[in-house]
Scaffold this motif. Structure first.
Motif, PDB file in Angstrom:
ATOM      1  N   GLY A  97      55.079  22.210  78.554  1.00 12.83           N
ATOM      2  CA  GLY A  97      53.969  23.091  78.172  1.00 12.83           C
ATOM      3  C   GLY A  97      54.343  24.561  78.213  1.00 12.83           C
ATOM      4  O   GLY A  97      53.514  25.424  77.975  1.00 12.83           O
ATOM      5  N   ARG A  98      55.611  24.862  78.545  1.00 14.99           N
ATOM      6  CA  ARG A  98      56.044  26.262  78.612  1.00 14.99           C
ATOM      7  C   ARG A  98      57.261  26.450  77.707  1.00 14.99           C
ATOM      8  O   ARG A  98      58.410  26.244  78.118  1.00 14.99           O
ATOM      9  N   PRO A  99      57.001  26.854  76.471  1.00 13.31           N
ATOM     10  CA  PRO A  99      58.078  26.927  75.479  1.00 13.31           C
ATOM     11  C   PRO A  99      59.240  27.837  75.867  1.00 13.31           C
ATOM     12  O   PRO A  99      60.375  27.592  75.453  1.00 13.31           O
ATOM     13  N   MET A 100      58.967  28.867  76.696  1.00 12.01           N
ATOM     14  CA  MET A 100      60.063  29.778  77.074  1.00 12.01           C
ATOM     15  C   MET A 100      61.069  29.097  78.003  1.00 12.01           C
ATOM     16  O   MET A 100      62.149  29.617  78.237  1.00 12.01           O
ATOM     17  N   GLY A 124      51.088  31.915  89.908  1.00 13.83           N
ATOM     18  CA  GLY A 124      49.689  31.694  90.307  1.00 13.83           C
ATOM     19  C   GLY A 124      48.683  32.632  89.667  1.00 13.83           C
ATOM     20  O   GLY A 124      47.551  32.750  90.159  1.00 13.83           O
ATOM     21  N   LYS A 125      49.046  33.272  88.559  1.00 10.99           N
ATOM     22  CA  LYS A 125      48.156  34.275  87.947  1.00 10.99           C
ATOM     23  C   LYS A 125      46.772  33.701  87.603  1.00 10.99           C
ATOM     24  O   LYS A 125      45.754  34.320  87.898  1.00 10.99           O
ATOM     25  N   SER A 126      46.751  32.534  86.989  1.00 11.39           N
ATOM     26  CA  SER A 126      45.462  31.981  86.549  1.00 11.39           C
ATOM     27  C   SER A 126      44.615  31.517  87.736  1.00 11.39           C
ATOM     28  O   SER A 126      43.422  31.842  87.811  1.00 11.39           O
ATOM     29  N   SER A 144      47.435  24.903  70.871  1.00 12.13           N
ATOM     30  CA  SER A 144      48.062  25.120  72.180  1.00 12.13           C
ATOM     31  C   SER A 144      49.195  26.144  72.044  1.00 12.13           C
ATOM     32  O   SER A 144      49.733  26.339  70.949  1.00 12.13           O
ATOM     33  N   ILE A 145      49.560  26.770  73.165  1.00 11.58           N
ATOM     34  CA  ILE A 145      50.660  27.749  73.134  1.00 11.58           C
ATOM     35  C   ILE A 145      51.955  27.074  72.629  1.00 11.58           C
ATOM     36  O   ILE A 145      52.624  27.645  71.748  1.00 11.58           O
ATOM     37  N   PRO A 146      52.322  25.881  73.129  1.00 12.09           N
ATOM     38  CA  PRO A 146      53.539  25.260  72.597  1.00 12.09           C
ATOM     39  C   PRO A 146      53.472  25.048  71.080  1.00 12.09           C
ATOM     40  O   PRO A 146      54.470  25.235  70.378  1.00 12.09           O
ATOM     41  N   MET A 181      44.539  35.227  79.442  1.00  8.78           N
ATOM     42  CA  MET A 181      45.028  35.557  78.095  1.00  8.78           C
ATOM     43  C   MET A 181      45.499  34.322  77.310  1.00  8.78           C
ATOM     44  O   MET A 181      45.179  34.168  76.137  1.00  8.78           O
ATOM     45  N   ASP A 182      46.261  33.449  77.966  1.00  9.31           N
ATOM     46  CA  ASP A 182      46.744  32.259  77.253  1.00  9.31           C
ATOM     47  C   ASP A 182      45.573  31.392  76.782  1.00  9.31           C
ATOM     48  O   ASP A 182      45.581  30.883  75.663  1.00  9.31           O
ATOM     49  N   ALA A 183      44.575  31.238  77.658  1.00  5.68           N
ATOM     50  CA  ALA A 183      43.429  30.399  77.311  1.00  5.68           C
ATOM     51  C   ALA A 183      42.647  31.015  76.144  1.00  5.68           C
ATOM     52  O   ALA A 183      42.189  30.302  75.240  1.00  5.68           O
ATOM     53  N   ILE A 217      51.749  26.905  68.925  1.00  3.43           N
ATOM     54  CA  ILE A 217      51.882  28.220  68.273  1.00  3.43           C
ATOM     55  C   ILE A 217      53.367  28.576  68.186  1.00  3.43           C
ATOM     56  O   ILE A 217      53.870  28.988  67.132  1.00  3.43           O
ATOM     57  N   PHE A 218      54.092  28.399  69.292  1.00  5.60           N
ATOM     58  CA  PHE A 218      55.538  28.694  69.290  1.00  5.60           C
ATOM     59  C   PHE A 218      56.247  27.813  68.261  1.00  5.60           C
ATOM     60  O   PHE A 218      57.111  28.281  67.512  1.00  5.60           O
ATOM     61  N   ALA A 219      55.891  26.522  68.241  1.00 11.65           N
ATOM     62  CA  ALA A 219      56.629  25.580  67.383  1.00 11.65           C
ATOM     63  C   ALA A 219      56.357  25.809  65.903  1.00 11.65           C
ATOM     64  O   ALA A 219      57.267  25.711  65.079  1.00 11.65           O
ATOM     65  N   ALA A 266      44.306  37.434  83.779  1.00  9.87           N
ATOM     66  CA  ALA A 266      45.586  36.748  84.024  1.00  9.87           C
ATOM     67  C   ALA A 266      46.401  36.884  82.740  1.00  9.87           C
ATOM     68  O   ALA A 266      46.025  36.333  81.703  1.00  9.87           O
ATOM     69  N   THR A 267      47.473  37.659  82.791  1.00  8.00           N
ATOM     70  CA  THR A 267      48.320  37.816  81.610  1.00  8.00           C
ATOM     71  C   THR A 267      49.237  36.600  81.495  1.00  8.00           C
ATOM     72  O   THR A 267      49.334  35.794  82.415  1.00  8.00           O
ATOM     73  N   GLY A 268      49.940  36.494  80.372  1.00  9.73           N
ATOM     74  CA  GLY A 268      50.990  35.481  80.262  1.00  9.73           C
ATOM     75  C   GLY A 268      52.253  36.044  80.917  1.00  9.73           C
ATOM     76  O   GLY A 268      52.376  37.263  81.101  1.00  9.73           O
ATOM     77  N   GLY A 269      53.186  35.167  81.250  1.00 12.41           N
ATOM     78  CA  GLY A 269      54.387  35.616  81.958  1.00 12.41           C
ATOM     79  C   GLY A 269      55.202  36.663  81.224  1.00 12.41           C
ATOM     80  O   GLY A 269      55.921  37.451  81.844  1.00 12.41           O
ATOM     81  N   GLY A 270      55.082  36.700  79.890  1.00 13.47           N
ATOM     82  CA  GLY A 270      55.897  37.644  79.120  1.00 13.47           C
ATOM     83  C   GLY A 270      55.137  38.873  78.645  1.00 13.47           C
ATOM     84  O   GLY A 270      55.716  39.769  78.028  1.00 13.47           O
ATOM     85  N   ALA A 279      55.141  35.582  66.436  1.00  8.91           N
ATOM     86  CA  ALA A 279      53.722  35.463  66.081  1.00  8.91           C
ATOM     87  C   ALA A 279      52.877  35.390  67.352  1.00  8.91           C
ATOM     88  O   ALA A 279      51.807  36.012  67.455  1.00  8.91           O
ATOM     89  N   PHE A 280      53.363  34.654  68.353  1.00 10.83           N
ATOM     90  CA  PHE A 280      52.626  34.580  69.628  1.00 10.83           C
ATOM     91  C   PHE A 280      52.565  35.952  70.284  1.00 10.83           C
ATOM     92  O   PHE A 280      51.517  36.375  70.781  1.00 10.83           O
ATOM     93  N   ARG A 281      53.692  36.679  70.267  1.00 14.54           N
ATOM     94  CA  ARG A 281      53.721  38.007  70.912  1.00 14.54           C
ATOM     95  C   ARG A 281      52.758  38.976  70.211  1.00 14.54           C
ATOM     96  O   ARG A 281      52.166  39.852  70.852  1.00 14.54           O
ATOM     97  N   ALA A 282      52.612  38.819  68.904  1.00  6.89           N
ATOM     98  CA  ALA A 282      51.681  39.691  68.166  1.00  6.89           C
ATOM     99  C   ALA A 282      50.240  39.388  68.599  1.00  6.89           C
ATOM    100  O   ALA A 282      49.427  40.310  68.801  1.00  6.89           O
ATOM    101  N   GLY A 342      53.177  38.698  86.115  1.00  6.37           N
ATOM    102  CA  GLY A 342      54.217  38.010  86.886  1.00  6.37           C
ATOM    103  C   GLY A 342      54.733  36.806  86.141  1.00  6.37           C
ATOM    104  O   GLY A 342      54.173  36.402  85.115  1.00  6.37           O
ATOM    105  N   PHE A 343      55.794  36.244  86.683  1.00  8.90           N
ATOM    106  CA  PHE A 343      56.482  35.141  86.019  1.00  8.90           C
ATOM    107  C   PHE A 343      55.602  33.885  85.986  1.00  8.90           C
ATOM    108  O   PHE A 343      54.637  33.760  86.754  1.00  8.90           O
ATOM    109  N   MET A 344      55.980  32.953  85.091  1.00  5.99           N
ATOM    110  CA  MET A 344      55.318  31.637  85.058  1.00  5.99           C
ATOM    111  C   MET A 344      55.372  31.010  86.455  1.00  5.99           C
ATOM    112  O   MET A 344      56.386  31.113  87.143  1.00  5.99           O
TER     113      MET A 344
END
Ligand code: S3P
Length: 174
Positions: A122-125, A19-21, A49-51, A38-40, A53-55, A82-86, A61-64, A14-16
């Motif tokens: 904290g949410r690069p998307m 409440g997945k986590s 951190s995820i931000p 998954m994010d953790a 990794i994106f930056a 708990a998956t990530g939103g994407g 690379a994050f999707r891989a 589900g989307f960011m």
């Protein structure tokens, strides 16, 4: 958990801000399953951190990393994930997760998501442009993927406890 479930894991997508986590952690307590965020896991394995990794490495690379983790999850049993939103926006990830677990989509209306994610910190998307507009656009793009879940629960007006218990009830019949 003693249910009629034939699949081996419970996968929350589900989307960011849906409440997945938080729900996943509680659902793991209720079911006695392990909990994997998954994010953790990615942040801990990459020591970044995820931000960051994106930056520094970019979204591909994050999707891989995400897809590699999906493959590992598919070899696990008795996990609430708990998956990530994407994560399930990638059809291959979605197909794999559906084979190794019951996929539960958590949804929420745009106002609730906006209130929960705040400025998108904290949410690069959600970084580009107006946050509410970005949520609307991304939600539209991903709606079809989330709709393929085995079960769907709207979390907008529900507490974490209520959502976790509702999932338990729905899983009994799965
Ligand atoms: C993303 C959602 C985030 C995280 C990353 C990308 C997305 O997870 O995986 O920032 O593409 O929607 P949450 O849904 O847990 O915020």
């Amino acid at each position: 958990m003693t249910t009629g479930r034939k699949k081996q894991n419970v996968i929350l997508c589900g989307f960011m801000g849906t409440g997945k986590s938080s729900v996943g952690r509680r659902l793991a307590e209720l079911t006695g399953y392990g909990f994997l965020d998954m994010d953790a896991v990615i942040e801990s394995e990459e020591r970044m951190s995820i931000p960051d990794i994106f930056a520094t490495r970019g979204e591909p690379a994050f999707r891989a990393l995400e897809s590699g983790l999906v493959d590992r999850i598919c070899r696990m049993v008795r996990q609430v994930v708990a998956t990530g939103g994407g994560t399930v926006a990638n059809p291959e990830n979605l197909a794999k997760l559906k084979r190794c677990g019951t996929v539960v989509a958590l949804t929420a209306d745009i106002e609730t998501i906006f209130a929960r994610v705040g400025s998108g910190e904290g949410r690069p998307m959600l970084k580009q442009g107006d946050t509410e507009e970005r949520i609307r656009t991304l939600l539209q793009k991903r709606a079809e993927a989330y709709a393929q879940a085995d079960l769907t629960i709207d979390t907008s007006q529900r507490t974490i406890e209520e959502v976790a218990r509702r999932i338990m009830t729905l899983l009994q019949g799965d």
